[in-house]
Design a protein around this motif. Structure first.
Motif, PDB file in Angstrom:
ATOM      1  N   ARG A  55     -11.403   0.982   9.589  1.00 10.10           N
ATOM      2  CA  ARG A  55     -10.601   2.043   8.969  1.00 10.10           C
ATOM      3  C   ARG A  55     -10.143   3.130   9.938  1.00 10.10           C
ATOM      4  O   ARG A  55      -9.156   3.813   9.675  1.00 10.10           O
ATOM      5  CB  ARG A  55     -11.356   2.663   7.798  1.00 10.10           C
ATOM      6  N   SER A  58      -6.070   1.630  14.599  1.00 12.36           N
ATOM      7  CA  SER A  58      -4.645   1.549  14.276  1.00 12.36           C
ATOM      8  C   SER A  58      -3.947   0.702  15.333  1.00 12.36           C
ATOM      9  O   SER A  58      -4.514   0.399  16.388  1.00 12.36           O
ATOM     10  CB  SER A  58      -4.018   2.950  14.228  1.00 12.36           C
ATOM     11  N   PRO A  99      -4.976  11.098   0.969  1.00 14.42           N
ATOM     12  CA  PRO A  99      -4.041  10.523   1.944  1.00 14.42           C
ATOM     13  C   PRO A  99      -4.714   9.658   3.007  1.00 14.42           C
ATOM     14  O   PRO A  99      -4.169   8.608   3.385  1.00 14.42           O
ATOM     15  CB  PRO A  99      -3.394  11.765   2.567  1.00 14.42           C
ATOM     16  N   ALA A 100      -5.886  10.068   3.489  1.00 14.68           N
ATOM     17  CA  ALA A 100      -6.573   9.277   4.521  1.00 14.68           C
ATOM     18  C   ALA A 100      -7.028   7.933   3.956  1.00 14.68           C
ATOM     19  O   ALA A 100      -6.935   6.902   4.641  1.00 14.68           O
ATOM     20  CB  ALA A 100      -7.772  10.050   5.075  1.00 14.68           C
ATOM     21  N   ASP A 102      -5.608   6.334   1.399  1.00 16.99           N
ATOM     22  CA  ASP A 102      -4.397   5.534   1.173  1.00 16.99           C
ATOM     23  C   ASP A 102      -3.892   4.915   2.473  1.00 16.99           C
ATOM     24  O   ASP A 102      -3.530   3.728   2.511  1.00 16.99           O
ATOM     25  CB  ASP A 102      -3.286   6.398   0.557  1.00 16.99           C
ATOM     26  N   ALA A 103      -3.878   5.707   3.545  1.00 15.14           N
ATOM     27  CA  ALA A 103      -3.371   5.221   4.831  1.00 15.14           C
ATOM     28  C   ALA A 103      -4.273   4.125   5.392  1.00 15.14           C
ATOM     29  O   ALA A 103      -3.779   3.093   5.881  1.00 15.14           O
ATOM     30  CB  ALA A 103      -3.257   6.377   5.817  1.00 15.14           C
ATOM     31  N   LYS A 106      -3.992   0.842   3.277  1.00 15.34           N
ATOM     32  CA  LYS A 106      -2.719   0.161   3.503  1.00 15.34           C
ATOM     33  C   LYS A 106      -2.691  -0.524   4.864  1.00 15.34           C
ATOM     34  O   LYS A 106      -2.313  -1.698   4.983  1.00 15.34           O
ATOM     35  CB  LYS A 106      -1.570   1.168   3.391  1.00 15.34           C
ATOM     36  N   ALA A 107      -3.120   0.193   5.909  1.00 17.11           N
ATOM     37  CA  ALA A 107      -3.054  -0.347   7.262  1.00 17.11           C
ATOM     38  C   ALA A 107      -4.005  -1.520   7.457  1.00 17.11           C
ATOM     39  O   ALA A 107      -3.625  -2.566   8.015  1.00 17.11           O
ATOM     40  CB  ALA A 107      -3.366   0.758   8.275  1.00 17.11           C
TER      41      ALA A 107
END
Length: 224
Positions: A55, A58, A99-100, A102-103, A106-107
């Motif tokens: 998590r 990236s 937001p963290a 969700d990001a 998704k990633a």
């Protein structure tokens, strides 16, 4: 004189579970069995013990880590002499949905999906921790240990908003004291009692995982 070819028996499907600990992987198995019994009956659920740290990654780093995890899962399916159906990956968010969350969801979901190719994948990003998922099934705690009871004030709430569910349970359940290793036993009790079909309360991360795993196709492989 021609000889008849003897058809090889179809390989049984294999779904590989990955997670931060054996406790998390065992809980994941119980949730899958309840959410998608057809899938669970058609495949072998097995585990890999490789660390899951996705998590916070990236880009290329995330792609590499996801690819390595899926590759290990495919290898485990081969060791089981089975057909790789997919991988279910658990990780704690250590924070409430936002937001963290969700990001990250998704990633990582996209990276796992790309690495899995035609096979299935699901990312179980528990908010805030997997213990928050257990709180959706308060009666299971008492089935597991009659001395344990989740208070009414904790029930029917959004358990994903509880920032430290594990510590909260450790403070509440003291005779004997709740431990992480109790988690899989509580999930198993919930599964055995049919409680997993009717969560009391909500948790978006749990609901999203259930929705994702429920969409997996059941492979046409022998059940035994």
């Amino acid at each position: 004189m021609s000889r008849k070819r003897i058809a090889k028996p179809a390989k049984r499907g294999v779904v590989v579970l990955a997670g931060e600990s054996a406790n998390d992987r065992r809980m994941l198995a119980a949730f899958i069995k309840a959410a998608h019994p057809g899938l669970a009956a058609a495949v072998t659920l097995t585990e890999i013990t490789d660390p899951v740290r996705l998590r916070k990654k990236s880009g290329a780093e995330l792609a590499t880590a996801a690819g390595t995890l899926v590759s290990k899962a495919r290898g485990k399916a081969r060791l089981k002499a089975g057909e790789f159906v997919g991988i279910a990956v658990h990780e704690d968010m250590d924070a409430c949905p936002g937001p963290a969350y969700d990001a990250a969801r998704k990633a990582v979901s996209a990276a796992l999906s790309k690495a899995s190719g035609a096979s299935s994948s699901v990312y179980a990003l528990a908010a805030a921790e997997s213990e928050a998922w257990l709180l959706l099934f308060p009666e299971a705690f008492t089935f597991y240990r009659p001395s344990w009871k989740i208070p009414a004030t904790w029930q029917g709430k959004d358990s994903g908003r509880r920032q430290t569910p594990k510590e909260d349970l450790e403070g509440l359940l003291t005779s004997p004291r709740f431990r992480e290793s109790d988690g899989p036993e509580i999930a198993a009790a919930a599964l055995a009692q049919g409680l997993l079909a009717a969560p009391k309360g909500s948790n978006r991360s749990y609901q999203e995982f259930i929705a994702d795993i429920s969409n997996w196709k059941v492979p046409h492989t022998p059940s035994r």
